[in-house]
Design a protein around this motif. Structure first.
Motif, PDB file in Angstrom:
ATOM      1  N   ALA A   1       6.408   1.730  11.046  1.00 45.08           N
ATOM      2  CA  ALA A   1       6.946   0.416  11.341  1.00 45.08           C
ATOM      3  C   ALA A   1       6.879  -0.474  10.470  1.00 45.08           C
ATOM      4  CB  ALA A   1       6.829  -0.058  12.884  1.00 45.08           C
ATOM      5  N   GLY A   2       5.479  -0.581  10.063  1.00 48.11           N
ATOM      6  CA  GLY A   2       5.346  -1.517   9.216  1.00 48.11           C
ATOM      7  C   GLY A   2       5.585  -1.482   7.721  1.00 48.11           C
ATOM      8  N   PHE A   3       5.917   0.054   7.499  1.00 47.43           N
ATOM      9  CA  PHE A   3       6.603   0.256   6.144  1.00 47.43           C
ATOM     10  C   PHE A   3       7.934  -0.194   5.993  1.00 47.43           C
ATOM     11  CE2 PHE A   3       8.827   3.223   3.296  1.00 47.43           C
ATOM     12  CZ  PHE A   3       7.641   2.986   2.175  1.00 47.43           C
ATOM     13  N   GLN A   4       8.821   0.129   7.133  1.00 40.67           N
ATOM     14  CA  GLN A   4      10.005  -0.247   7.511  1.00 40.67           C
ATOM     15  C   GLN A   4      10.132  -1.927   7.376  1.00 40.67           C
ATOM     16  OE1 GLN A   4      12.738   1.546   6.869  1.00 40.67           O
ATOM     17  NE2 GLN A   4      11.437   3.351   6.663  1.00 40.67           N
ATOM     18  N   ARG A   5       9.295  -2.282   7.918  1.00 47.46           N
ATOM     19  CA  ARG A   5       9.409  -3.779   7.788  1.00 47.46           C
ATOM     20  C   ARG A   5       9.039  -4.407   6.617  1.00 47.46           C
ATOM     21  NH1 ARG A   5       5.447  -8.091   8.167  1.00 47.46           N
ATOM     22  NH2 ARG A   5       6.215  -9.862   8.991  1.00 47.46           N
ATOM     23  N   ILE A   6       8.260  -3.903   5.829  1.00 44.46           N
ATOM     24  CA  ILE A   6       7.893  -4.402   4.543  1.00 44.46           C
ATOM     25  C   ILE A   6       9.013  -4.172   3.489  1.00 44.46           C
ATOM     26  CG2 ILE A   6       6.614  -4.319   2.584  1.00 44.46           C
ATOM     27  CD1 ILE A   6       4.159  -3.773   4.505  1.00 44.46           C
ATOM     28  N   ARG A   7       9.685  -2.890   3.669  1.00 41.94           N
ATOM     29  CA  ARG A   7      10.699  -2.537   2.935  1.00 41.94           C
ATOM     30  C   ARG A   7      12.092  -3.483   3.116  1.00 41.94           C
ATOM     31  NH1 ARG A   7      14.077   3.399   3.443  1.00 41.94           N
ATOM     32  NH2 ARG A   7      12.689   3.936   1.549  1.00 41.94           N
ATOM     33  N   GLN A   8      12.335  -3.812   4.263  1.00 42.14           N
ATOM     34  CA  GLN A   8      13.403  -4.706   4.655  1.00 42.14           C
ATOM     35  C   GLN A   8      13.123  -6.134   4.018  1.00 42.14           C
ATOM     36  OE1 GLN A   8      13.447  -4.278   8.855  1.00 42.14           O
ATOM     37  NE2 GLN A   8      15.078  -2.629   8.769  1.00 42.14           N
ATOM     38  N   ILE A   9      11.637  -6.565   4.042  1.00 39.17           N
ATOM     39  CA  ILE A   9      11.616  -7.740   3.588  1.00 39.17           C
ATOM     40  C   ILE A   9      11.949  -7.838   2.129  1.00 39.17           C
ATOM     41  CG2 ILE A   9       9.408  -9.574   3.029  1.00 39.17           C
ATOM     42  CD1 ILE A   9       8.574  -8.943   5.804  1.00 39.17           C
ATOM     43  N   LEU A  10      11.202  -7.035   1.441  1.00 36.65           N
ATOM     44  CA  LEU A  10      11.221  -6.774  -0.047  1.00 36.65           C
ATOM     45  C   LEU A  10      12.853  -7.046  -0.493  1.00 36.65           C
ATOM     46  CD1 LEU A  10       8.579  -4.492  -1.383  1.00 36.65           C
ATOM     47  CD2 LEU A  10       8.670  -6.969  -1.018  1.00 36.65           C
ATOM     48  N   MET A  11      13.728  -5.963   0.438  1.00 35.15           N
ATOM     49  CA  MET A  11      15.016  -5.887  -0.071  1.00 35.15           C
ATOM     50  C   MET A  11      15.771  -7.248   0.110  1.00 35.15           C
ATOM     51  SD  MET A  11      16.035  -3.436  -1.663  1.00 35.15           S
ATOM     52  CE  MET A  11      16.360  -1.575  -1.809  1.00 35.15           C
ATOM     53  N   ALA A  12      15.509  -7.805   1.176  1.00 31.39           N
ATOM     54  CA  ALA A  12      16.301  -8.889   1.619  1.00 31.39           C
ATOM     55  C   ALA A  12      15.643 -10.252   0.955  1.00 31.39           C
ATOM     56  CB  ALA A  12      16.076  -9.212   3.131  1.00 31.39           C
ATOM     57  N   HIS A  13      14.532 -10.439   0.742  1.00 35.77           N
ATOM     58  CA  HIS A  13      13.874 -11.745   0.375  1.00 35.77           C
ATOM     59  C   HIS A  13      13.361 -11.460  -1.146  1.00 35.77           C
ATOM     60  CE1 HIS A  13      14.919 -13.160   4.193  1.00 35.77           C
ATOM     61  NE2 HIS A  13      14.141 -12.104   4.625  1.00 35.77           N
ATOM     62  N   TRP A  14      12.863 -10.373  -1.649  1.00 33.26           N
ATOM     63  CA  TRP A  14      12.284 -10.233  -2.814  1.00 33.26           C
ATOM     64  C   TRP A  14      13.379  -9.767  -3.882  1.00 33.26           C
ATOM     65  CZ3 TRP A  14       9.493  -5.995  -5.501  1.00 33.26           C
ATOM     66  CH2 TRP A  14       8.828  -6.480  -6.502  1.00 33.26           C
ATOM     67  N   ASP A  15      13.798  -8.646  -3.999  1.00 36.15           N
ATOM     68  CA  ASP A  15      14.571  -7.719  -4.909  1.00 36.15           C
ATOM     69  C   ASP A  15      14.971  -8.499  -6.007  1.00 36.15           C
ATOM     70  OD1 ASP A  15      16.481  -5.935  -5.279  1.00 36.15           O
ATOM     71  OD2 ASP A  15      18.305  -7.322  -4.372  1.00 36.15           O
ATOM     72  N   PRO A  16      13.895  -8.396  -7.134  1.00 32.96           N
ATOM     73  CA  PRO A  16      14.169  -8.978  -8.369  1.00 32.96           C
ATOM     74  C   PRO A  16      15.137  -8.388  -9.232  1.00 32.96           C
ATOM     75  CG  PRO A  16      12.040  -7.943  -8.328  1.00 32.96           C
ATOM     76  CD  PRO A  16      12.557  -7.637  -6.644  1.00 32.96           C
ATOM     77  N   ILE A  17      15.631  -6.957  -8.965  1.00 31.10           N
ATOM     78  CA  ILE A  17      16.468  -6.543 -10.002  1.00 31.10           C
ATOM     79  C   ILE A  17      17.943  -6.565  -9.054  1.00 31.10           C
ATOM     80  CG2 ILE A  17      14.707  -5.226 -11.300  1.00 31.10           C
ATOM     81  CD1 ILE A  17      15.291  -2.690  -9.392  1.00 31.10           C
ATOM     82  N   GLY A  18      18.071  -6.985  -8.119  1.00 27.76           N
ATOM     83  CA  GLY A  18      19.353  -7.260  -7.455  1.00 27.76           C
ATOM     84  C   GLY A  18      19.904  -5.797  -6.880  1.00 27.76           C
ATOM     85  N   ILE A  19      19.327  -5.106  -6.076  1.00 24.82           N
ATOM     86  CA  ILE A  19      19.880  -3.728  -5.791  1.00 24.82           C
ATOM     87  C   ILE A  19      20.026  -3.697  -4.350  1.00 24.82           C
ATOM     88  CG2 ILE A  19      19.422  -2.396  -7.781  1.00 24.82           C
ATOM     89  CD1 ILE A  19      17.187  -2.181  -4.774  1.00 24.82           C
TER      90      ILE A  19
END
Length: 85
Positions: A5-23
């Motif tokens: 659950a922690g892994f998925q939460r972090i993955r979602q945060i990175l994709m939704a709010h960080w995503d420096p390469i726009g994917i």
């Protein structure tokens, strides 16, 4: 929170709010940041500070991606990572 659950939460945060390469909107790239997620799981378990997490994200942008860093975004994402679920 379980490790998965922690892994998925972090993955979602990175994709939704960080995503420096726009994917974020490319389903085939859902695992693009997973190497960083694994490290963040360990950092969060070790109670790394917001500043430390932000510095890690900035370092990725510079050293691993060759991008101009976005420290403000890194700070916002670090705060989200530390926020209670």
């Amino acid at each position: 929170m379980t490790h998965t659950a922690g892994f998925q939460r972090i993955r979602q945060i990175l994709m939704a709010h960080w995503d420096p390469i726009g994917i974020a909107d490319v389903p085939a790239c859902a695992d693009e940041y997973d190497d960083y997620v694994r490290v963040l799981v360990r950092h969060l378990a070790g109670e790394m500070s917001q500043a430390g997490l932000a510095a890690y994200l900035v370092d990725i942008e510079i050293a691993w991606m060759g991008l101009t860093p976005n420290p403000d975004r890194a700070q916002r994402v670090a705060a989200l990572l530390l926020a209670p679920n």
